[in-house]
Design a protein around this motif. Sequence first.
Motif, short mmCIF file in Angstrom:
data_model
loop_
_atom_site.label_atom_id
_atom_site.label_comp_id
_atom_site.label_asym_id
_atom_site.label_seq_id
_atom_site.Cartn_x
_atom_site.Cartn_y
_atom_site.Cartn_z
N ASP A 10 5.42 -7.43 7.45
CA ASP A 10 4.34 -8.31 7.02
C ASP A 10 4.88 -9.70 6.70
OD1 ASP A 10 2.45 -6.31 7.19
OD2 ASP A 10 2.78 -5.66 5.11
N PRO A 11 4.06 -10.74 6.81
CA PRO A 11 4.47 -12.08 6.35
C PRO A 11 4.76 -12.04 4.85
CG PRO A 11 2.49 -12.21 7.70
CD PRO A 11 2.72 -10.75 7.42
N GLN A 12 5.71 -12.82 4.43
CA GLN A 12 6.12 -12.84 3.02
C GLN A 12 5.73 -14.18 2.41
OE1 GLN A 12 7.89 -10.01 1.61
NE2 GLN A 12 7.08 -9.20 3.55
N LEU A 13 5.04 -14.13 1.24
CA LEU A 13 4.52 -15.33 0.61
C LEU A 13 5.24 -15.60 -0.71
CD1 LEU A 13 2.35 -17.61 0.47
CD2 LEU A 13 0.89 -15.98 -0.75
N ASP A 14 5.70 -16.85 -0.89
CA ASP A 14 6.22 -17.34 -2.17
C ASP A 14 5.20 -18.28 -2.78
OD1 ASP A 14 9.21 -16.45 -2.18
OD2 ASP A 14 8.93 -17.34 -0.20
N LEU A 15 5.23 -18.42 -4.10
CA LEU A 15 4.42 -19.42 -4.79
C LEU A 15 5.33 -20.49 -5.36
CD1 LEU A 15 1.66 -17.38 -6.67
CD2 LEU A 15 1.66 -18.31 -4.36
N THR A 36 1.83 -24.16 8.72
CA THR A 36 1.95 -22.77 8.30
C THR A 36 0.69 -21.99 8.61
OG1 THR A 36 3.47 -23.40 6.54
CG2 THR A 36 2.41 -21.27 6.33
N ALA A 37 -0.45 -22.59 8.31
CA ALA A 37 -1.72 -21.90 8.57
C ALA A 37 -1.89 -21.60 10.05
CB ALA A 37 -2.88 -22.76 8.07
N THR A 38 -1.53 -22.54 10.91
CA THR A 38 -1.65 -22.32 12.35
C THR A 38 -0.72 -21.23 12.83
OG1 THR A 38 -2.27 -24.64 12.64
CG2 THR A 38 -1.54 -23.45 14.59
N THR A 39 0.51 -21.22 12.32
CA THR A 39 1.51 -20.26 12.78
C THR A 39 1.15 -18.83 12.37
OG1 THR A 39 3.24 -21.95 12.63
CG2 THR A 39 3.96 -19.65 12.67
N CYS A 47 10.54 -23.03 2.44
CA CYS A 47 9.53 -23.13 3.51
C CYS A 47 8.23 -23.77 3.03
CB CYS A 47 9.23 -21.74 4.09
SG CYS A 47 10.68 -20.83 4.60
N PRO A 48 8.27 -24.99 2.47
CA PRO A 48 7.04 -25.55 1.89
C PRO A 48 6.10 -26.16 2.92
CG PRO A 48 8.86 -27.06 1.58
CD PRO A 48 9.43 -25.85 2.25
N VAL A 49 6.60 -26.66 4.06
CA VAL A 49 5.75 -27.41 4.98
C VAL A 49 5.58 -26.71 6.32
CG1 VAL A 49 6.23 -29.64 3.93
CG2 VAL A 49 7.75 -28.76 5.70
N ALA A 102 12.11 -9.38 12.84
CA ALA A 102 11.66 -10.73 12.54
C ALA A 102 10.37 -10.70 11.74
CB ALA A 102 11.45 -11.53 13.84
N TYR A 103 10.22 -11.67 10.82
CA TYR A 103 8.99 -11.77 10.04
C TYR A 103 8.81 -13.23 9.62
CZ TYR A 103 11.99 -11.91 5.89
OH TYR A 103 12.94 -12.26 4.97
N TRP A 104 7.59 -13.59 9.30
CA TRP A 104 7.28 -14.94 8.84
C TRP A 104 7.38 -15.01 7.33
CZ3 TRP A 104 7.54 -18.55 12.20
CH2 TRP A 104 7.11 -18.37 13.51
N ARG A 105 7.95 -16.13 6.85
CA ARG A 105 7.99 -16.40 5.41
C ARG A 105 7.31 -17.73 5.17
NH1 ARG A 105 13.31 -17.19 1.48
NH2 ARG A 105 12.15 -17.26 -0.51
N LEU A 106 6.41 -17.79 4.20
CA LEU A 106 5.63 -18.99 3.94
C LEU A 106 5.51 -19.21 2.44
CD1 LEU A 106 1.89 -18.16 4.25
CD2 LEU A 106 3.58 -16.52 5.06
N THR A 107 5.06 -20.40 2.09
CA THR A 107 4.97 -20.78 0.68
C THR A 107 3.57 -21.28 0.38
OG1 THR A 107 7.30 -21.37 0.51
CG2 THR A 107 5.81 -22.39 -1.08
N GLY A 108 3.02 -20.79 -0.74
CA GLY A 108 1.75 -21.30 -1.25
C GLY A 108 2.00 -22.25 -2.40
N LEU A 109 1.39 -23.42 -2.34
CA LEU A 109 1.59 -24.48 -3.34
C LEU A 109 0.49 -24.39 -4.38
CD1 LEU A 109 2.37 -27.27 -0.74
CD2 LEU A 109 4.02 -26.01 -2.12
N VAL A 110 0.91 -24.38 -5.66
CA VAL A 110 -0.03 -24.19 -6.76
C VAL A 110 -0.02 -25.41 -7.65
CG1 VAL A 110 0.32 -21.70 -6.67
CG2 VAL A 110 1.64 -23.08 -8.29
N ASP A 111 -0.98 -25.46 -8.56
CA ASP A 111 -1.10 -26.54 -9.53
C ASP A 111 -0.21 -26.25 -10.75
OD1 ASP A 111 -2.66 -29.03 -10.35
OD2 ASP A 111 -3.04 -27.68 -12.05
N GLY A 112 0.10 -27.33 -11.50
CA GLY A 112 0.91 -27.15 -12.70
C GLY A 112 0.25 -26.29 -13.75
N ALA A 113 -1.08 -26.16 -13.67
CA ALA A 113 -1.78 -25.30 -14.63
C ALA A 113 -1.79 -23.84 -14.22
CB ALA A 113 -3.22 -25.80 -14.79
#
Length: 934
Positions: free
Chosen positions: A140-145, A180-183, A227-229, A243-254
């Motif tokens: 599965d794709p792996q997501l970081d925050l 990232t969204a397209t890939t 992998c931020p961009v 092989a697998y996809w690794r991606l990053t989700g960007l969050v707010d400071g709150a």
Amino acid sequence: MTGPAATTAPRPADAAPAAGHGPAPWVRTRLRATPLAALLTAVLAFATVFLAVAFPRVLDRAADQGLRDFLRDRGPAASSLLATAELRGGAKSLDEDAAVLAAHTGPTLGLGPGGPVYGARSGKSRGLTNPGLARPEVVDPQLDLLYVQGLREHMTLVEGRWPDAPKAGAPVPIAIARSTATTVGIHLGDVLATAENLEGENPPRAEVVGILDAGDLDDPYWAELPCPVQACLNYTTGKQSYAYWRLTGLVDGAALDGVESWQTGARDFWRIPVDVDGLRADRLARTQRELAAYLTGHTANELATATHRPGLQITSPLPALLGQATARQEATAPLAAIGPAGLAGVGLVVLGLAAALAGDRRATELRLLQARGGSRSGVVRRLLAEGAVTVLAPAAVAGALALWLLPTPRWGGAVLAGTAVALFTLLALPLRAARLWSRPRPGSARRRTAGELAVLALTVAAVAEVRRRGVAPAGEGADPLLIAAPLLLALTGGLLLARLQPLLLGALARVATRRPGAIGFLGLARAARGSTDRSRPSVLPLLALLLAVTTAGFGSTVLGSVGTERTRAARLTVGGDASVVVPGGVTVSRTFAEAAGKLPGVRASAPIWADTDVFVLGDNGVTRVFAVVADPVAYAEISRSLGRGAFDAAALSGGTGGPDAPVPALVSTALARQLGPGATHRLRLPNGGELLTATAATVDGTPALQGDGRLFVVLPAGPAVALAPELGRPNLWLATGSVDRDRLRSLVREQIATDAERAAAAVTGGPDALPAGYTVRTSATVRAELADDPLQDTAARLFWTAVLGAGALALLAVLLTLVRAAPERTALLARLRTMGLRPREGLTLILIETLPQTLVAAVGGGLAAVAAVALLGPAFDLSILVGTEIEPGLPVAVAPVLLPTLGLAALVSAGVVAEALIAGRRQITTELRAGDQR
């Protein structure tokens, strides 16, 4: 004396003027009497002082620029300080701690442009279970925050909205990059689900509320962030990788609570960039002390207290990089200093020669002043006043110009060098004139012999000490003894040639007596007489040219050896001239091997099976080895061309007598020594099967394995694959020849990589990128990487500049001597013309008289350079200059010495010929005058 000052007897230097007559101004009278000599003195002083001030500045600038380029090439993360701590508080706490960390960097470790980059990130990634997401294989794709401060200044909102604080029980609002969204196949509004926790809690979820676009993917802001961009294609570890996809989700400071709950191990981070442009090579030791204090010393303790984070950890690659920079600087220091040292030696000889020739030209004038009661102090004062105009003024202008043209924070060494040269130029002539008032002392021949023996003893001691202890230890800067030793050898060679040259020229003159015509004999006899005439400084031009040739030959040998060793190291690193490595589970197909072998420039190629999970079952136990299976003929050709592990392909023939017949094997010397005398051994293969082998020959190394002294076994492909078919799946391809890297990469993409791998590579690295796990290397590319060192390039350019300067000064020394002797030589030619000498014979006479010294000095300098390489070569370790570890030592080579020797000899010979042509065209009527005393 010549000119107006020679028409009347000069007044004694300290005599009182007659009543009614004022004394003639000494300086003005002398400058008007000999304007050309004064101009040449001023030009010589200007040039030598400019070089003396400029070269230390150039060295300093090169060292600083080399250090900065070295750090920039490693990327922004390499020149940054990274602080991490357990996630605590919110964005405000991160801002306050970032200000504290940036304020303590110190005067040497200045804050780099852009300021600190900081935020918080999840400890581990979580697999996304949504069915519609892209999965290259089964993982599965792996997501970081990630929260990073200043995100809105570096990304643009394309769709949706910026993420904000999550609501209770709702998914964490995140934004992702459009690439990232397209890939991965993610759309605005998707709720990304994750696998269930082992504890049975509800798994965390994330909602895509915004699609962002990064303007500059190479912005240092993104360095070392996960992998931020764009999505990254990673591989799982283990024998079978996926092989697998690794991606990053960007969050707010709150939303930092969501980052912490996403996965265990969430951390706050601060990346503090160091101002690379503010670093200086002469302050590396101080910089390293400040860096150590910031990482683990008292500054680190102060920071932990000030931020109220006792678990604050600060790391940086800078200590290791600064250590490498120091080692590189010390390795290039001898090469960078040998050229300027040779130039300095030649310059001092030329200044001494100019003073000697000026003293010789003005000897009659000074003796007349002495005879008429002039005092030594009075004459010296007037010569100093004369030199203040012709030397000090040009020297001051030259020094100021060099300081202005070559700005650098360090100026003390340059000013000291320029001052020393100016004082030497100023005092040389007065001190020589002062010797006229000293009574001649007997025993000058003994003093000369004693001085030459002292120089010889110093040279022997320097060479012996360098060979005994090697180069100065690291951290002590340039080794002055290693730099001075080639110059001492050149000086000793010059003194020896000065002794031998009259004997050689005399022998040639005696040979010339047996040939018809008197031109050859007369020219050689005059050359021999001139070399023994102590009233003429004939040894100085010889010494200047010999120093220049020796310096050029020795430094050229060092540079040539670096290039040769770099090429050899690149080929050994690659295993040939080209290599293709595929990831685990992928096979180099026969179609690819045949197509690659037909590429232009390929001389020999072979697909190879290589693995480290092979064991030798022997009487002494089980030994893990590196196994190679290849066609023996092609592999033997590659080994022979590479110069590593050459063997006879016939030694691996046979071995097809059945399953119980041993397969002939090429065994490393270290393995044969470890296994003992037995010639037959059993191999356990990665799949658990076994293969009986018989040792056919031993070698120290093999192309498929870097380094010597390792444990390996080489098997012939035919019999080995017949008994164990799994060995017929090659995972490596090697070749020799001039292989085009781009064509080979294209062939790899077409023949080996799958459609999915090509598509993934096109997304992450462009249309021509190779899939992850595939590596294509050529020796030319590796050599270019090893040579990509601005500090080495600057040192080489500085060396050749110094060599050209030394050659020009050596030419000037020869021309000064020729010009000084030109009136006497022209008068002789004029008299011989009245006796029937033809103009062409006069030119021949001049060349025979003047060229032997030039040629003897060039040959002697070349021999001295070869001797310096032979004697000092074992003390050199070129590993850092080459870029990789090699055997120490500097081999003797003729070509690197021959080229600069012939070049400098041709340059000086051309000057001699030009001067002879000018002298040969002078008119007889200007030389044969009534009362001529020459």
